[in-house]
Design a protein around this motif. Structure first.
Motif, PDB file in Angstrom:
ATOM      1  N   LEU A  38      47.595  34.366  45.829  1.00  0.00           N
ATOM      2  CA  LEU A  38      47.067  35.598  46.405  1.00  0.00           C
ATOM      3  C   LEU A  38      47.029  35.573  47.929  1.00  0.00           C
ATOM      4  N   ASP A  39      47.399  34.444  48.531  1.00  0.00           N
ATOM      5  CA  ASP A  39      47.391  34.375  49.988  1.00  0.00           C
ATOM      6  C   ASP A  39      48.326  35.443  50.555  1.00  0.00           C
ATOM      7  N   PRO A  40      47.868  36.236  51.526  1.00  0.00           N
ATOM      8  CA  PRO A  40      48.725  37.296  52.081  1.00  0.00           C
ATOM      9  C   PRO A  40      50.081  36.789  52.567  1.00  0.00           C
ATOM     10  N   THR A  41      50.134  35.578  53.108  1.00  0.00           N
ATOM     11  CA  THR A  41      51.411  35.022  53.552  1.00  0.00           C
ATOM     12  C   THR A  41      52.342  34.784  52.376  1.00  0.00           C
ATOM     13  N   LYS A  42      51.800  34.243  51.287  1.00  0.00           N
ATOM     14  CA  LYS A  42      52.584  34.020  50.070  1.00  0.00           C
ATOM     15  C   LYS A  42      53.076  35.346  49.499  1.00  0.00           C
ATOM     16  N   LEU A  43      52.199  36.348  49.493  1.00  0.00           N
ATOM     17  CA  LEU A  43      52.586  37.654  48.961  1.00  0.00           C
ATOM     18  C   LEU A  43      53.684  38.280  49.814  1.00  0.00           C
ATOM     19  N   SER A  44      53.613  38.074  51.111  1.00  0.00           N
ATOM     20  CA  SER A  44      54.653  38.594  51.997  1.00  0.00           C
ATOM     21  C   SER A  44      56.007  37.960  51.677  1.00  0.00           C
ATOM     22  N   GLU A  45      55.991  36.660  51.379  1.00  0.00           N
ATOM     23  CA  GLU A  45      57.229  35.975  51.010  1.00  0.00           C
ATOM     24  C   GLU A  45      57.778  36.518  49.684  1.00  0.00           C
ATOM     25  N   LEU A  46      56.878  36.769  48.733  1.00  0.00           N
ATOM     26  CA  LEU A  46      57.311  37.275  47.431  1.00  0.00           C
ATOM     27  C   LEU A  46      57.902  38.676  47.539  1.00  0.00           C
ATOM     28  N   SER A  47      57.447  39.435  48.520  1.00  0.00           N
ATOM     29  CA  SER A  47      57.950  40.802  48.668  1.00  0.00           C
ATOM     30  C   SER A  47      59.435  40.836  49.013  1.00  0.00           C
ATOM     31  N   GLN A 234      36.383  33.448  48.371  1.00  0.00           N
ATOM     32  CA  GLN A 234      37.495  32.601  47.955  1.00  0.00           C
ATOM     33  C   GLN A 234      38.609  33.445  47.333  1.00  0.00           C
ATOM     34  N   PRO A 235      39.843  32.925  47.339  1.00  0.00           N
ATOM     35  CA  PRO A 235      40.937  33.671  46.717  1.00  0.00           C
ATOM     36  C   PRO A 235      40.614  34.057  45.272  1.00  0.00           C
ATOM     37  N   GLY A 236      40.808  35.320  44.964  1.00  0.00           N
ATOM     38  CA  GLY A 236      40.516  35.824  43.624  1.00  0.00           C
ATOM     39  C   GLY A 236      39.146  36.439  43.475  1.00  0.00           C
ATOM     40  N   ASP A 237      38.267  36.259  44.454  1.00  0.00           N
ATOM     41  CA  ASP A 237      36.984  36.963  44.402  1.00  0.00           C
ATOM     42  C   ASP A 237      37.233  38.465  44.468  1.00  0.00           C
ATOM     43  N   VAL A 238      36.443  39.220  43.739  1.00  0.00           N
ATOM     44  CA  VAL A 238      36.567  40.678  43.709  1.00  0.00           C
ATOM     45  C   VAL A 238      35.297  41.293  44.284  1.00  0.00           C
ATOM     46  N   ILE A 239      35.469  42.235  45.195  1.00  0.00           N
ATOM     47  CA  ILE A 239      34.354  43.012  45.729  1.00  0.00           C
ATOM     48  C   ILE A 239      34.510  44.443  45.233  1.00  0.00           C
TER      49      ILE A 239
END
Length: 280
Positions: A38-47, A234-239
């Motif tokens: 879920l890290d934004p950097t990882k998601l950017s790579e997946l895009s 933490q990664p995966g926490d939901v607000i």
């Protein structure tokens, strides 16, 4: 990107919706939409991945919660000025925080189960914020950098348990199935401004809620910064960021859920949910 999880409860696998609306199996890219994935950097790579290279998934399967391994489910009370007015309460001077048990989490279209002894089960369409990387003592200016994406949340509530049985709100918020999330985790880059999203909810075809995140008292960046002063995120926490007016408790006379009811809710850019209410 629109990320989702497909399969039976406890057996979900990660998937991505491509630009043509086709579901693609993402299990060769990530083990789940959780933790480091879920890290934004990882998601950017997946895009940048060619999604047409991923196997297609039939769309007749169950959609699970859009986040796996949720550590904390943090909710914000009375966070819309028009909802506070509906409840006859003064807008809070600081965010009102409470927790929802993670065992309440279910898929966006799973049945909602009325708990034993319930007399006042209610609905709440809310914007969910999914944290993508660890956040502690962050500033409002930097807060949105920690967001993986957003989703639809139905923050179901048993009002008698919540307000008339003593103690904290968590008792009225945590019944099994009282936390549908999804259908998608829509990445932050695709959503843009989280304070400019329309939202609505109907029961049995009658629209009760029709609002906008613009009327939040404390916006998403404020909430992330504020919460991070009291606990690390933490990664995966939901607000779950609060609801606009139109809840059952606010009707005259009040209206509450009963077995057989159909709840439909959606948020602009984030998709829709549909739940059937059943008795335990």
């Amino acid at each position: 990107m629109k990320l989702l999880r497909i399969g039976n409860p406890g057996e979900e696998k990660p998937a991505i919706v491509d630009t043509n609306g086709i579901w693609r199996d993402a299990s060769t890219l990530v083990s789940d939409w959780s933790d480091a994935a879920l890290d934004p950097t990882k998601l950017s790579e997946l895009s940048k991945v060619d999604l047409t290279s991923l196997p297609e998934i039939a769309q007749d399967q169950r959609i699970g919660p859009c986040v796996g391994q949720i550590g904390k489910f943090i909710c914000v009370g009375l966070n819309y000025s028009d909802h506070a007015a509906e409840a006859g309460m003064e807008p809070p001077s600081e965010p009102i925080l409470f927790m929802k048990a993670t065992s309440a989490v279910c898929g966006p279209n799973d049945d909602v189960i009325i708990p034993k002894g319930s007399v006042n089960s209610d609905w709440e369409v809310e914007l969910g914020v999914i944290i993508g990387k660890a956040a502690s003592y962050v500033t409002q200016a930097d807060a949105l950098d920690y967001v993986a994406g957003y989703c639809v949340v139905n923050d179901l509530s048993e009002r008698e348990f919540q307000l008339e049985r003593g103690g904290q709100w968590v008792k009225g918020k945590s019944a099994d199935t009282f936390g549908p999330i999804g259908p998608w985790l829509v990445t932050a880059d695709e959503v843009g401004d989280p304070q400019a999203l329309t939202m609505n909810l109907s029961v049995n075809g009658h629209e009760f809620q029709n609002g906008t995140t613009e009327t939040m008292i404390f916006g998403v960046a404020h909430l992330i910064s504020y919460i991070s002063q009291y606990m690390s995120l933490q990664p995966g926490d939901v607000i779950s960021t609060g609801t606009p007016p139109g809840v059952g408790m606010g009707q005259n006379p009040q209206v509450y859920l009963k077995p057989g009811d159909i709840i439909e809710l959606s948020i602009q850019k984030l998709g829709a949910q549909k739940q059937k209410v059943v008795a335990l």
